[in-house]
Design a protein around this motif. Structure first.
Motif, PDB file in Angstrom:
ATOM      1  N   GLU A 128      17.626  77.174  33.318  1.00 38.71           N
ATOM      2  CA  GLU A 128      16.248  76.985  32.831  1.00 38.71           C
ATOM      3  C   GLU A 128      15.519  78.310  32.654  1.00 38.71           C
ATOM      4  O   GLU A 128      14.372  78.324  32.203  1.00 38.71           O
ATOM      5  CB  GLU A 128      15.481  76.108  33.820  1.00 38.71           C
ATOM      6  N   GLY A 129      16.189  79.415  33.018  1.00 39.17           N
ATOM      7  CA  GLY A 129      15.565  80.725  32.876  1.00 39.17           C
ATOM      8  C   GLY A 129      14.570  81.049  33.963  1.00 39.17           C
ATOM      9  O   GLY A 129      13.762  81.981  33.824  1.00 39.17           O
ATOM     10  N   LEU A 130      14.614  80.318  35.097  1.00 36.93           N
ATOM     11  CA  LEU A 130      13.648  80.528  36.173  1.00 36.93           C
ATOM     12  C   LEU A 130      14.149  81.489  37.239  1.00 36.93           C
ATOM     13  O   LEU A 130      13.355  82.133  37.926  1.00 36.93           O
ATOM     14  CB  LEU A 130      13.291  79.182  36.827  1.00 36.93           C
ATOM     15  N   ALA A 139      13.153  85.063  38.078  1.00 39.33           N
ATOM     16  CA  ALA A 139      13.257  85.714  36.777  1.00 39.33           C
ATOM     17  C   ALA A 139      11.916  86.300  36.355  1.00 39.33           C
ATOM     18  O   ALA A 139      10.851  85.894  36.838  1.00 39.33           O
ATOM     19  CB  ALA A 139      13.745  84.720  35.734  1.00 39.33           C
ATOM     20  N   GLN A 140      11.962  87.255  35.451  1.00 40.17           N
ATOM     21  CA  GLN A 140      10.745  87.832  34.885  1.00 40.17           C
ATOM     22  C   GLN A 140      10.040  86.780  34.030  1.00 40.17           C
ATOM     23  O   GLN A 140      10.678  85.898  33.446  1.00 40.17           O
ATOM     24  CB  GLN A 140      11.090  89.055  34.027  1.00 40.17           C
ATOM     25  N   PRO A 141       8.723  86.829  33.943  1.00 43.29           N
ATOM     26  CA  PRO A 141       7.998  85.836  33.129  1.00 43.29           C
ATOM     27  C   PRO A 141       8.470  85.856  31.681  1.00 43.29           C
ATOM     28  O   PRO A 141       8.819  86.910  31.129  1.00 43.29           O
ATOM     29  CB  PRO A 141       6.540  86.282  33.243  1.00 43.29           C
ATOM     30  N   ARG A 142       8.472  84.701  31.088  1.00 43.81           N
ATOM     31  CA  ARG A 142       8.876  84.605  29.684  1.00 43.81           C
ATOM     32  C   ARG A 142       7.751  85.087  28.788  1.00 43.81           C
ATOM     33  O   ARG A 142       6.566  84.851  29.063  1.00 43.81           O
ATOM     34  CB  ARG A 142       9.206  83.156  29.325  1.00 43.81           C
ATOM     35  N   THR A 143       8.129  85.743  27.723  1.00 45.55           N
ATOM     36  CA  THR A 143       7.119  86.154  26.741  1.00 45.55           C
ATOM     37  C   THR A 143       6.721  84.960  25.894  1.00 45.55           C
ATOM     38  O   THR A 143       7.530  84.071  25.625  1.00 45.55           O
ATOM     39  CB  THR A 143       7.674  87.264  25.835  1.00 45.55           C
ATOM     40  N   PRO A 189       6.120  82.621  22.852  1.00 38.10           N
ATOM     41  CA  PRO A 189       6.790  82.556  21.549  1.00 38.10           C
ATOM     42  C   PRO A 189       5.853  82.974  20.425  1.00 38.10           C
ATOM     43  O   PRO A 189       4.637  82.775  20.502  1.00 38.10           O
ATOM     44  CB  PRO A 189       7.178  81.078  21.427  1.00 38.10           C
TER      45      PRO A 189
END
Length: 477
Positions: A54-56, A68-72, A74
């Motif tokens: 999940e990219g977490l 994980a680093q915060p998502r940018t 979209p």
């Protein structure tokens, strides 16, 4: 099933606690999580893998798991309105505009909401699937020499031989191609046999996925009525003469949705009529391995009695195993075989070798015949339970034929009944049923619903599902 639930529960709890850690911060060790939540190391590993997917979190071998680093955010979406004009312009130049409508297929693929009984499923419930045998077969297949090498584009010779023996007659391994499920085989067959704009004869009613294939290819499905003995030969001959069609698609054994079996007398007639018309018969032999315990001997596939290359045969392992076990066979003889092979190569190259190796391991194991016997007995029990419950509690839904194979019952609604309203009312009552309209390529003669007894957990759910359907009928009919 309990392990899966534990994984989901642990992943949910860890997800809710991620805000305690700064980006890049290290999570507790796997050992600490095992002790804190009293779960197995495997559960911890799978829960962390789910969060990583999940990219977490990010997992680093030997170091542990980290937030994980915060998502940018979209980028803003562009303007796709131009596609409406472009796609419409394509249709204006086609003799029969292609329509990609998967709604009839998605009805049986979509999982209903929690708490809803699944009378609309098209596959075996997990409790009926040979999960342990498939897992063992996949494990053994992965250790076979060359298991990850490129397979022959036609499929592994041993697997082609196994399918050829199952078809019978004079069919040989050289006339069999391995495909990725029955839907893929049907798609290849229709693309090979009929050009865009051509008519293709289909049973009425018939499998919506096949109608979707035909329409997506720009073909024109022409219905030929089916009764309890299969397609009606006189009407089939009339349809060939009237349309000039060169393809007829049928399910001679436990037809979907009616459960009809083509009688011995009609089998020969269908082949004779097609041969006289210079046409192919695409035989979708999709549930031969889901015969019920009380069926008795089955008729051979049409392909086994075909000496002139009229029949293009499709059979699959998927229905008897799992929706993810997508291994099937496409068999034909004569020049058409090369065209089928060429289209398959262009579309998919080949079926992944590990899956083919796993299929060989599965069907060659002692677990395979045991599984088929178990499913055969269970399907009969479920069919009888549903049939008895319907006749007792819903006599207004006409059940004209009780099949001896397959996984569904086909019910006609009372004259004037609103099919869509009943389907919606059933869902409100907590049971998902399949509407009959998508099974017809032209106007249906009446409203229908299809009820599956394979995708539920057991006979208790069948009884409760019929009770809920009774409540829906009281509300709507």
């Amino acid at each position: 099933m309990q392990e899966r639930s534990s994984v989901g529960d642990l992943a949910s709890r860890l997800r809710s606690e991620l805000d305690r850690y700064s980006p890049g911060g290290k999570l507790p060790s796997s050992r600490a999580l095992v002790e804190r939540f009293r779960v197995s190391p495997v559960t911890v590993s799978r829960a962390l893998a789910q969060l990583a997917a999940e990219g977490l979190v990010v997992t680093r071998p030997g170091a542990g798991a980290f937030r994980a680093q915060p998502r940018t955010a979209p980028a803003a979406g562009g303007d796709t309105a131009w596609q409406t004009v472009s796609l419409s312009a394509d249709a204006a130049t086609e003799l029969v505009p292609r329509t990609v409508d998967a709604s009839g297929v998605l009805v049986s693929l979509a999982a209903p909401p929690p708490g809803v009984i699944e009378f609309n499923g098209g596959y075996l419930h997990p409790s009926l699937q040979p999960e342990r045998a498939m897992g063992a077969a996949l494990s053994r297949a992965g250790r076979r020499p060359g298991a990850w090498a490129r397979p022959p584009v036609e499929g592994l010779t041993e697997l082609r031989e196994w399918f050829a023996r199952g078809i019978g007659g004079a069919v040989s391994a050289a006339e069999v191609l391995i495909t990725a499920g029955g839907q893929s085989g049907l798609t290849t067959a229709l693309r090979a046999l009929a050009p865009p704009g051509a008519p293709v004869l289909v049973e009425s009613p018939t499998y919506p996925g096949m109608l979707a294939i035909a329409r997506a290819a720009g073909l024109r499905p022409v219905p030929v009525p089916v009764d309890r003995d299969g397609v009606q030969p006189t009407l089939l001959a009339d349809a060939f003469r009237a349309t000039g069609a060169r393809v007829f698609v049928c399910q001679p054994l436990f037809q979907n949705p009616t459960g009809a079996v083509l009688t011995p007398e009609r089998r020969g007639e269908v082949l004779r009529i097609a041969r006289a018309a210079g046409a192919f018969v695409v035989e979708d032999d999709f549930v031969r391995r889901l015969v019920h315990e009380d069926s008795g001997p089955l008729p051979r596939p049409l392909a086994a009695d075909d000496t002139d290359g009229v029949v293009v045969h499709v059979s699959s392992l998927t229905k008897a195993t799992s929706p993810s076990f997508r291994v099937s066979a496409l068999a034909a003889r004569g020049p058409v075989l090369e065209r089928l092979r060429a289209i398959q190569v262009v579309d998919t190259f080949f079926v992944p070798r590990p899956l083919q190796e796993a299929a060989l391991e599965l069907v060659g194991s002692p677990a395979w015949p045991r599984h088929l016997r178990s499913v055969s007995a269970e399907l009969k029990t479920r069919r009888d339970t549903m049939t008895s419950a319907l006749r007792l509690h819903l006599p207004e839904l006409a059940l004209s034929h009780v099949p001896l194979g397959g996984y569904q019952l086909w019910l006609r609604l009372p004259d004037g009944a609103d099919e869509a309203a009943l389907v919606a009312g059933a869902l409100r009552a907590g049971v998902a049923v399949t509407p009959g309209r998508p099974y017809f390529s032209a106007e249906p003669p009446a409203g229908h619903v299809r009820l599956s007894f394979a995708a539920v957990a057991g006979t208790g759910e069948i009884a409760e599902g019929v009770r809920r359907l009774r409540a829906a009928c009281d509300e709507v009919l």
